[in-house]
Each structure stands twice: as C-alpha cells, then as structure tokens.
Design an enzyme around this catalytic site. Structure first.
Site, PDB file in Angstrom:
ATOM      1  CD  GLU A 279      -1.683   2.274   1.781  1.00 52.11           C
ATOM      2  OE1 GLU A 279      -1.258   3.162   0.995  1.00 52.11           O
ATOM      3  OE2 GLU A 279      -1.793   2.439   2.996  1.00 52.11           O
TER       4      GLU A 279
ATOM      5  CB  CYS B  60      -1.536   6.622   2.133  1.00 52.93           C
ATOM      6  SG  CYS B  60      -2.870   5.643   2.853  1.00 52.93           S
TER       7      CYS B  60
END
Length: 482
Positions: free
Chosen positions: A223, A257
């Site tokens: 990720e 993120c």
C-alpha cells in the site's frame, strides 16, 4: 518480554523470532474460531484499556496531535475493524461451495474452497497513523488464523515502544511480536521467509521491500500512496465540495496516504472555491500555531520538506494562499507546524507536482472541460484514491469508467478507507493487493481448492481410460464444438 533488537547484527534475532512463531503455528494445528476470536478480543482490550497511554505516546511523537484525532483515527477505527472481523468471521471461515463439472455434480461429487491460514505474516507499518496501521491489517491477519511479526516506523519511537510493551503483555511472542529499529532492521525484516508480507509506506521503499521478498518468493501486499486527484464538477454544490475537501485535507495535517494531492476546479469557479476554503478553515481553526486541534508535521525533516515545496512554489511565481490568520502560516522548526496552503496552478516540474505531498498542501488546477481532466489523470501513475464532487451522473460515470485508482469516494474524502466491507489497496505504483474485512481475510488465507469424488467412477464410465475407443471419440466430439 522485550523484543528490542540492536542495530547489528539483526538478521539472526529476527530469524529466531520467526522460527518461534512458525514452530508454534505448526504445533497448533487447526486454528479454531474460538482461538481467533480470543486474539481479536485481546487486541480490542489492549486498545480500550490503554487508550490514554496511546494518545500520550502519539502526542510525544508528533509534538502536536489532538487526543481526539488519535482516538478517532487510531483507536476507534482499529476497534471497529477488529469488531467487524469478529462479527463476520464464522461466516467467512465456512468452506465456499463450487460446482463440479457436469455430470459429476449429479453423481455425488463435491467441490469447495477451504480457506486456510498461511502461517506467519510480517506487517511493516508507517508513522502517519501509527496505531491503526498496525491493527487494521492485524485484524485480518488474526481473523485468517495467522501469527504476526510487526515492524513499526522508527519515526514514532514513543508509540512503538508502548506498543511493543503492550503486545508483550497481552500476547505470547509466538503469537504476536514487535521489533523496533531503523533501516537496517527494516531491510532484515523484509528479507525474512514470511508466509506473507504487507508493507505500507513510500513507493521507493516499497520497491526495496518487494525485491527482498522476491528472494524468498514471499507474497506481498503493498500500500504505497501516490498523488491522489480531486475533481470538482461544474455541476454541484461548490460550498459543500470545498467544505468536504478542505476538512479531509486538514485531517491529520494532510499526512494520510489517501489525502488529496491536487484538485481540479472549473476555471470560472476558482475564486469562489478559494473563498470557501478560507471560510472552512477559519471555522475549524481560528488559529493555527499553538492550536492543539491542528496536527503538526511529524518531525523537523518533514517540516523542512513541506516548507521547501512552498518556498520553491513562491520563488517560481506561483500564487500561494495560506489558509490561516496573518503571520501563522509556518512555525519555527522546533514546533514543526505548517498551516494548510493552496498552491494555484503550479508548474508541472515543481516538487509539489512531482512528489507525493503527504502534508498540509493542496495544489489547485483549473480546467474548462472534463475530458482534459480525465486525460491528465490517465497520463500519470495510477493513484491510491480518486475523488469526484458533483451531481452530474453521466459525468461521474464517465470519470469512474475512464480512470483507474485504488479506490474512489464520491462527494466525500477518505470514507472509502473507513468502510470495513470494502477492499483497501492500490494499483500500479500506488500498490498491489488489498486488505480489509472479507477481502483481507482472503488475502491472508490460502484458498485451497478441494474436490471429492462421488459414487461413480466417472473416468471409467465416460471411457476416458485406455484402451481408447468409440466411446471416448463420441464424448470428445460432443464436447469440442461451438
């Protein structure tokens, strides 16, 4: 038990911890529903019983991070994920029926998928949401019946030290253990022969992690983030869009993120959008510097990085709009607090447009037609998140159908991540694989296909065994046709 490791040598102690977990996993045999729920319950208890200590540790690491931010983003979200897995685990563990080839399904044959634990999973976590980034994947890892070794970021040492102590209090090291340290420990950790490895962090580091894991053929989930765009449609409520975008961008000081990196606004609505952004921040944060509700940059290094982006943009003549009272835009390095800034139509070669921002900056790009927006997004690496604000259904479907991203939120920011029943992960340079809920359970399980023969020897009945003859010829002819 203290699992802290000296910087060198690190490989041997890490390998010993892994061997201990793998030996215990093999000795345990089938991992029952009761065992999995017990481990999930212990994680919930750890978080609930020590929420105040967690808030204090995260505050020490950031310098300024409201306990309410930590309780919401780290503790509450983690408890929610753990409870979601616990609630659905019995259903997920059941074998999944599949259909055998005809006519075997009419002759007593069975086919199904059995979801088995992989073994020991390595979890490498970032600093930005230091508790949730442990427990969000850990909920899936434990639900799938695995054991876990965790390597947190060295940028949040107080939080890492606390979690190391708490895991040792609530779990045997053969179930869950945490190892701390800098890049040397991270490199050794990613080189271990895990049964699965999940890494959350920067794309550049992700390349090294994947390369190290490949030496042992360890499957990885990455990720990685990237530059996530927002599209504000010409059709819709501009005030509501600005309010949601700025609220989402200010979340955790932009250090997420899935935080928006750049925002497309219709050219004729630019000034109205800027005014709405200013009003939103003024309502939430009447002051910035010294405000305990406004999250600081995690350290001086990241403060310097974001300050550098702003300084470069100003030097190149970019219009910079600080969303704060006069004189409160940037603190001294020791406080490392930067107000949210809008950078209006920056050049493509500036750092704010080439690097993932991961901080309190939002680049604003103006546009005339939605096609130019779609073309711009598609000409770049696929982002972890994409956001669309508007009421034009046909335009929304065109954007979603012609772009690609890890996830999408419509008229919202980051809510796709908070939904435990949706997969979370990237695509291309923003990552690979996903986790969360059922999808996480499957990511950290081995899907073993099982076929059980019925009461008829179908191969013999169909004439598919030597010596071959007319029966098999007719059977093949009946099957190989348009």
């Amino acid at each position: 038990m203290n699992q802290a490791l000296a910087p060198k040598p690190v490989a041997a102690p890490l390998a010993a911890l892994l061997d201990n977990q793998r030996t215990a996993f093999r000795a345990e045999g089938e991992v029952t529903l009761a065992t999995r729920i017990d481990r999930l319950d212990r994680c919930i208890a750890l978080l609930v019983d020590h929420k105040d200590a967690i808030c204090e540790a995260v505050e020490r690491d950031f310098g300024c991070r409201s306990r309410y931010v930590t309780l919401m983003m780290d503790v509450m979200n983690s408890v929610g994920s753990l409870k979601h897995v616990k609630k659905n685990l019995k259903k997920w563990m059941k074998p999944e029926r599949r259909t055998p080839l005809m006519p075997m399904n009419f002759l007593g044959a069975k086919a199904y998928v059995q979801y088995q634990p992989k073994g020991v999973v390595g979890i490498m976590t970032p600093w930005n949401v230091p508790i949730n980034m442990i427990f969000s994947p850990l909920a899936d890892v434990l639900g799938a019946g695995n054991r876990a070794m965790i390597k947190p970021s060295e940028f949040t040492p107080a939080t890492a030290e606390l979690m190391q102590r708490l895991f040792a209090e609530y779990f045997e090291p053969s179930e869950i253990c945490m190892v701390t340290g800098g890049p040397e420990v991270g490199a050794a950790f990613s080189s271990l022969r895990f049964d699965h490895l999940i890494f959350t962090g920067a794309t550049g580091i992700g390349r090294h992690v994947m390369r190290a894991a490949a030496e042992n053929l360890v499957p990885v989930t990455l990720e990685l983030g990237g530059k996530s765009p927002v599209i504000v449609s010409a059709q819709g409520d501009l005030r509501k869009a600005a309010e949601t975008i700025i609220t989402g961008k200010a979340m955790n000081g932009g250090q997420l993120c899935v935080s928006p990196d750049y925002c497309f606004v219709p050219r004729h609505q630019l000034e109205a959008f800027v005014r709405q952004c200013q009003a939103v921040i003024a309502g939430m944060f009447p002051t910035i510097q010294g405000n305990p509700d406004f999250v600081a940059c995690v350290n001086e290094r990241h403060f310097g990085r974001i300050s550098g982006y702003i300084e470069e943009a100003r030097d190149q003549g970019v219009r910079v709009v600080p969303l704060c009272p006069p004189g409160e835009d940037i603190s001294d390095p020791a406080a490392h607090t930067i107000a949210l800034h809008l950078l209006i139509d920056p050049a493509e070669d500036l750092a704010c447009m080439t690097q993932e921002i991961f901080g309190p900056l939002l680049c604003i790009k103006t546009y005339s037609a939605i096609e130019e927006v779609i073309d711009y997004i598609n000409a770049r690496e696929k982002p972890l998140a994409l956001y669309y604000f508007g009421t034009d259904k046909a335009e929304k479907e065109r954007v979603l159908g012609r772009t690609s991203s890890g996830g999408v939120a419509v008229n919202a920011i980051a809510t796709q991540v908070g939904c435990d029943d949706l997969p979370f992960g990237g695509i291309g340079h923003s990552g690979m694989g996903n986790y969360r809920g059922r999808d996480g359970f499957r990511t950290f399980s081995h899907a073993r296909g099982v076929y059980e023969e019925g009461w008829v020897n179908i191969a013999k009945l169909a004439g598919t065994l030597p010596p071959y003859g007319e029966k098999i010829a007719k059977m093949l002819e009946s099957q190989i046709k348009r």
